[in-house]
Design a protein around this motif. Structure first.
Motif, PDB file in Angstrom:
ATOM      1  N   ARG A 242      58.525  25.885  87.117  1.00 40.07           N
ATOM      2  CA  ARG A 242      58.031  25.324  88.477  1.00 40.07           C
ATOM      3  C   ARG A 242      56.503  24.801  88.225  1.00 40.07           C
ATOM      4  O   ARG A 242      55.932  25.307  87.332  1.00 40.07           O
ATOM      5  N   PRO A 243      56.330  23.883  89.041  1.00 38.30           N
ATOM      6  CA  PRO A 243      54.879  23.476  88.874  1.00 38.30           C
ATOM      7  C   PRO A 243      53.900  24.292  89.041  1.00 38.30           C
ATOM      8  O   PRO A 243      53.812  25.073  89.912  1.00 38.30           O
ATOM      9  N   GLY A 244      52.832  24.261  88.168  1.00 37.88           N
ATOM     10  CA  GLY A 244      51.652  25.285  88.314  1.00 37.88           C
ATOM     11  C   GLY A 244      51.922  26.554  87.708  1.00 37.88           C
ATOM     12  O   GLY A 244      51.038  27.611  87.897  1.00 37.88           O
ATOM     13  N   GLY A 245      53.107  27.024  87.249  1.00 35.64           N
ATOM     14  CA  GLY A 245      53.373  28.382  86.953  1.00 35.64           C
ATOM     15  C   GLY A 245      53.839  28.202  85.341  1.00 35.64           C
ATOM     16  O   GLY A 245      54.064  27.104  84.528  1.00 35.64           O
ATOM     17  N   GLN A 246      54.125  29.467  84.776  1.00 33.74           N
ATOM     18  CA  GLN A 246      54.356  29.590  83.358  1.00 33.74           C
ATOM     19  C   GLN A 246      56.112  29.667  83.428  1.00 33.74           C
ATOM     20  O   GLN A 246      56.639  30.000  84.400  1.00 33.74           O
ATOM     21  N   PRO A 247      56.578  29.073  82.281  1.00 31.63           N
ATOM     22  CA  PRO A 247      58.009  29.321  82.153  1.00 31.63           C
ATOM     23  C   PRO A 247      58.607  30.759  82.238  1.00 31.63           C
ATOM     24  O   PRO A 247      58.052  31.817  81.827  1.00 31.63           O
ATOM     25  N   GLU A 248      59.538  30.814  83.092  1.00 32.29           N
ATOM     26  CA  GLU A 248      60.326  32.227  83.453  1.00 32.29           C
ATOM     27  C   GLU A 248      61.504  32.298  82.667  1.00 32.29           C
ATOM     28  O   GLU A 248      62.428  31.680  82.730  1.00 32.29           O
ATOM     29  N   VAL A 249      61.245  33.125  81.314  1.00 28.29           N
ATOM     30  CA  VAL A 249      62.326  33.274  80.402  1.00 28.29           C
ATOM     31  C   VAL A 249      63.451  34.300  80.618  1.00 28.29           C
ATOM     32  O   VAL A 249      62.861  35.403  81.189  1.00 28.29           O
ATOM     33  N   THR A 250      64.649  34.123  80.583  1.00 28.72           N
ATOM     34  CA  THR A 250      65.537  34.977  80.826  1.00 28.72           C
ATOM     35  C   THR A 250      66.477  34.871  79.629  1.00 28.72           C
ATOM     36  O   THR A 250      67.014  33.794  79.165  1.00 28.72           O
ATOM     37  N   ARG A 251      66.904  36.283  79.137  1.00 32.51           N
ATOM     38  CA  ARG A 251      68.181  36.062  77.939  1.00 32.51           C
ATOM     39  C   ARG A 251      69.657  36.037  78.454  1.00 32.51           C
ATOM     40  O   ARG A 251      69.682  36.966  79.288  1.00 32.51           O
ATOM     41  N   TYR A 252      70.298  35.152  78.140  1.00 30.56           N
ATOM     42  CA  TYR A 252      71.432  35.127  78.605  1.00 30.56           C
ATOM     43  C   TYR A 252      72.602  35.521  77.432  1.00 30.56           C
ATOM     44  O   TYR A 252      74.006  35.830  77.888  1.00 30.56           O
ATOM     45  N   PHE A 253      72.107  35.585  76.275  1.00 28.66           N
ATOM     46  CA  PHE A 253      73.123  36.051  75.388  1.00 28.66           C
ATOM     47  C   PHE A 253      72.430  36.803  74.273  1.00 28.66           C
ATOM     48  O   PHE A 253      71.306  36.737  73.692  1.00 28.66           O
ATOM     49  N   THR A 254      72.937  38.086  74.003  1.00 30.56           N
ATOM     50  CA  THR A 254      72.623  38.866  72.861  1.00 30.56           C
ATOM     51  C   THR A 254      73.750  39.212  72.221  1.00 30.56           C
ATOM     52  O   THR A 254      74.796  39.730  72.584  1.00 30.56           O
ATOM     53  N   PRO A 255      73.674  38.666  70.818  1.00 29.87           N
ATOM     54  CA  PRO A 255      74.903  38.994  69.897  1.00 29.87           C
ATOM     55  C   PRO A 255      75.065  40.451  69.648  1.00 29.87           C
ATOM     56  O   PRO A 255      73.857  41.104  69.140  1.00 29.87           O
ATOM     57  N   ARG A 256      76.235  41.301  69.721  1.00 29.74           N
ATOM     58  CA  ARG A 256      76.466  42.345  69.654  1.00 29.74           C
ATOM     59  C   ARG A 256      77.731  42.829  68.581  1.00 29.74           C
ATOM     60  O   ARG A 256      78.643  42.098  68.925  1.00 29.74           O
ATOM     61  N   PHE A 257      77.454  43.732  67.648  1.00 29.44           N
ATOM     62  CA  PHE A 257      78.428  43.895  66.766  1.00 29.44           C
ATOM     63  C   PHE A 257      78.927  45.232  67.198  1.00 29.44           C
ATOM     64  O   PHE A 257      78.067  45.970  67.466  1.00 29.44           O
ATOM     65  N   ASP A 258      80.284  45.509  67.325  1.00 29.11           N
ATOM     66  CA  ASP A 258      80.940  46.746  67.926  1.00 29.11           C
ATOM     67  C   ASP A 258      80.431  47.922  67.001  1.00 29.11           C
ATOM     68  O   ASP A 258      80.450  47.832  65.748  1.00 29.11           O
ATOM     69  N   ALA A 259      79.792  48.963  67.692  1.00 29.06           N
ATOM     70  CA  ALA A 259      79.594  50.091  66.961  1.00 29.06           C
ATOM     71  C   ALA A 259      80.877  50.733  66.203  1.00 29.06           C
ATOM     72  O   ALA A 259      81.655  51.134  66.834  1.00 29.06           O
ATOM     73  N   VAL A 260      80.719  50.980  64.918  1.00 27.94           N
ATOM     74  CA  VAL A 260      81.784  51.304  64.216  1.00 27.94           C
ATOM     75  C   VAL A 260      81.403  52.796  63.356  1.00 27.94           C
ATOM     76  O   VAL A 260      80.332  52.493  62.498  1.00 27.94           O
ATOM     77  N   PRO A 261      81.827  53.774  63.233  1.00 28.58           N
ATOM     78  CA  PRO A 261      81.500  54.816  62.478  1.00 28.58           C
ATOM     79  C   PRO A 261      81.467  54.470  61.212  1.00 28.58           C
ATOM     80  O   PRO A 261      82.215  53.493  60.618  1.00 28.58           O
ATOM     81  N   PHE A 262      80.465  55.123  60.423  1.00 27.43           N
ATOM     82  CA  PHE A 262      80.271  54.818  58.735  1.00 27.43           C
ATOM     83  C   PHE A 262      80.480  55.921  58.215  1.00 27.43           C
ATOM     84  O   PHE A 262      79.880  56.988  58.390  1.00 27.43           O
ATOM     85  N   PRO A 263      81.164  55.762  56.896  1.00 27.05           N
ATOM     86  CA  PRO A 263      82.328  54.390  56.734  1.00 27.05           C
ATOM     87  C   PRO A 263      83.395  54.497  57.378  1.00 27.05           C
ATOM     88  O   PRO A 263      84.048  55.451  57.097  1.00 27.05           O
TER      89      PRO A 263
END
Length: 668
Positions: A242-263
């Motif tokens: 918006r005029p006069g302000g800083q960009p307001e940043v939002t994350r819409y995607f976070t890549p996630r790998f399913d947690a799998v017990p190792f090994p």
């Protein structure tokens, strides 16, 4: 009042195009300031290589604030009629939104059909740009998760007087941004922001922490740049301005790998279904990435990733042309394997061989196109093969992203080799690490003991580490111990807590190496030659399948990308199926010992004015030691030399690259 300046008469048309975009939002209440449109037009011209088919500048001074948009279009879909900016709106306000868009939305046909059926959306074109705007109007920012493609765009809302900006989930397309006393500027290339800095009041002081991060990682990690006042909108994020302000940043995607017990162990009998799923989603992704009204080719190295993409692409274009590059030095060429692969799948093949003299001569131009230093020598052959490919096609497919999604880097096997250390008490592991320090460099076992003494968070921060802390201290006069890789990787490890170790390494690489090195060089080197590069592996649907793979379907003691290799057995020629990863190997280590590159290196250090940031005497010593063969400093030398060249071009102004004016036919 709206004013439009374009090279051809403005018209409503399809918008399938890769281009260079520029948006300037000011809070001025006096309408379009004198000279502002010309300033934006001049800055936009600096990235004319991104879109030589149609440049233009547009300004909206209906009321304050003022918005000026610049664009350079590389037309891919509906060549004769696609113009930007795109105007779209609902029936009650048909010109509400103004879009400037860099990229391609591959599922735009499906989105348009859904928007028409569910919301009664009306379209005046057959392209993908209107799908973006209509989706945003009806679904808001949630629309971004519905877009299957590569994109960076700015969308001006004439009702809300707000600029909405977004970037694709993986960071395939760049978007720089800066806010100063004169407003906010966003652009596909940083050089445009530098050009507008006096008008916008942007702080261009060197960010020394970013310099240190670059020296360690060989790229500048997002969202940093080497100038404090310029940042990048991160992958998978959107911003409201918006005029006069800083960009307001939002994350819409976070890549996630399913947690799998190792090994973990796969369910018996379920493997083939998994491989079939990988094959099906890749076939679908390549099919959608082939959508274009121009000829689509493919880059082809000697590896499995690019070969798989080319083999799938030729099903849609029997006249597919593939491209590879090599060097005039034995052992540094993938040409023979690529030629054999092209012959096996039935593609016509084009090869470009690069000499050392060509390599050196192109460096200033390449660094100018990069905007930020990237110390990956592989970007040089990529530049040359992109230039060669542009003589034949306008779009190429490539295999970037497969390693990060399917577990392709050899370093991902490290958790297997270090697993015996996991059974040792922490104190014992630390003692082994201390015991390794006095051992001679290169002694068998020294590195294993050292790395085994560290946690994953301590030892892994991506595919590149050019300098140890001691080497940094002797090279960077302003070295700070607190400016470490954990600035970048710490939050990523926190997000992936509980995942298997390979998934955590993949997660780090998606946010660091992939978007800091791989995708930067892919975008900048192809766009430098007005060539669109598409990456079918980096598709949300492909990622969804890859993210569910258990540890042992990615890494074994003998191979990487296990599931992908099994899935591709019916598709790729046998001679590349289990071939080790090489990419486009570059003989930097040899060339820094004799010939044109060594001469250029000494001359670059002698002329450099970056002594306040890099110890030039230390660099000269490294050059002397490397030339004599007493040490291999090639990676460290390349890192600092590329930084010095960047400094000469963008800070000192002592090197002025000769930039070709792009002249290509509209359609190929």
């Amino acid at each position: 009042m709206c004013r439009v300046w374009v090279s051809t008469p403005p018209a409503i048309g399809h918008t399938g195009a890769v281009c260079g975009l520029l948006a300037y939002l000011t809070d001025s209440s006096a309408g379009v300031a004198d000279g502002l449109v010309d300033a934006v037009s001049g800055a936009s011209h600096l990235m004319r290589h991104r879109g030589p088919d149609e440049p233009g500048t547009w300004a909206d001074d209906a009321s304050s604030p003022t918005v000026v948009l610049g664009f350079n279009r590389l037309s891919i879909i509906d060549i004769a009629h696609s113009h930007q900016p795109l105007r779209w709106g609902p029936p009650e306000s048909p010109d509400r939104y103004v879009l400037v868009f860099n990229g391609e939305i591959y599922n735009y046909l499906e989105l348009r059909e859904e928007l028409t059926a569910t919301h009664g959306a009306a379209f005046a074109t057959d392209g993908d740009g209107e799908a973006i705007v209509a989706a945003f109007h009806h679904w808001g920012p949630a629309a971004l998760n519905r877009l299957r493609g590569m994109f960076a765009f700015t969308l001006w809302d004439t009702v809300e007087r707000e600029l909405f900006c977004a970037r694709d989930p993986f960071g395939i397309k760049p978007l720089y941004m800066a806010t100063g006393a004169g407003g906010t500027v966003l652009a596909s290339e940083k050089k445009c922001l530098l050009d507008l800095a006096p008008v916008a009041g942007i702080d261009l002081a060197i960010d020394e922490r970013a310099v240190q991060h670059y020296t360690v990682l060989q790229y500048v990690p997002e969202p940093e740049t080497l100038q404090r006042g310029v940042r990048r909108l991160e992958s998978g994020c959107y911003a409201r301005v918006r005029p006069g302000g800083q960009p307001e940043v939002t994350r819409y995607f976070t890549p996630r790998f399913d947690a799998v017990p190792f090994p973990a162990r796969s369910t018996p009998g379920g493997e083939q279904a998994r491989y079939d799923e990988i094959t099906a989603v890749l076939e679908d992704s390549v099919a959608k990435h082939m959508r274009a009204d121009v000829t689509v080719g493919a880059f082809l190295s000697g590896g499995i990733d690019s070969t798989a993409i080319a083999a799938l692409a030729i099903r849609h274009n029997p006249n597919l042309i593939t491209f590879t590059t090599g060097f005039e030095r034995e052992g540094f060429s993938e040409v023979d394997v690529a030629v054999a692969s092209a012959e096996a799948i039935g593609a016509r093949h084009v090869t470009k061989v690069v000499s050392q003299a060509e390599f050196v001569a192109a460096l200033p131009e390449i660094v100018w196109y990069l905007d930020e230093p990237v110390a990956d020598p592989a970007l040089v052959p990529l530049f040359f093969i992109a230039r060669e490919a542009r003589k034949h096609v306008k779009v190429v497919l490539s295999g970037e992203g497969a390693d990060e999604l399917f577990g392709g880097y050899t370093i991902y096997r490290e958790p297997l080799s270090l697993k015996p250390f996991d059974r040792l008490p922490r104190q014992v592991r630390r003692s082994l690490g201390r015991a390794s320090r006095p051992l001679p460099e290169g002694m068998r076992g020294k590195s294993l003991l050292h790395r085994g003494s560290l946690t994953l968070e301590e030892r892994y921060y991506g595919n590149a580490r050019s300098f140890s802390d001691d080497q940094l201290r002797s090279t960077l006069p302003n070295f700070r111990q607190e400016w470490t890789h954990t600035d970048v990787t710490g939050p990523l490890y926190a997000t992936s807590d509980g995942w298997d170790p390979v998934a955590r390494m993949q997660h780090v690489d998606l946010f660091t190496w992939l978007r800091g090195d791989i995708l930067v060089k892919a975008d900048k080197m192809t766009m430098a030659n007005s060539l669109e590069l598409r990456v079918p592996f980096l598709d949300p649907e492909v990622f969804a399948v890859a993210s569910r793979l258990p540890f042992e379907q990615k890494i074994t003691r003998t191979t990487t990308k296990y599931a992908l290799r099994r899935a591709l057995e019916p598709i790729v020629p046998a001679h590349v199926l289990n071939r080790p990863k090489l990419g486009f190997p570059v003989p930097i280590r040899h060339w820094l010992r004799a010939g044109e590159l060594l001469d250029w290196s000494y001359a670059t250090v002698a002329a450099s004015q970056a002594g306040g940031l890099v110890d030039l005497a230390a660099v000269r010593r490294m050059l002397d030691e490397h030339r004599s063969g007493t040490a291999d400093h090639s990676r460290r030398l390349w890192t600092v030399l590329i930084f010095m060249l960047w400094h000469q071009i963008f800070i000192e102004g002592s090197v002025v690259p000769e930039i070709r004016e792009p002249h290509y036919p509209v359609q190929l």
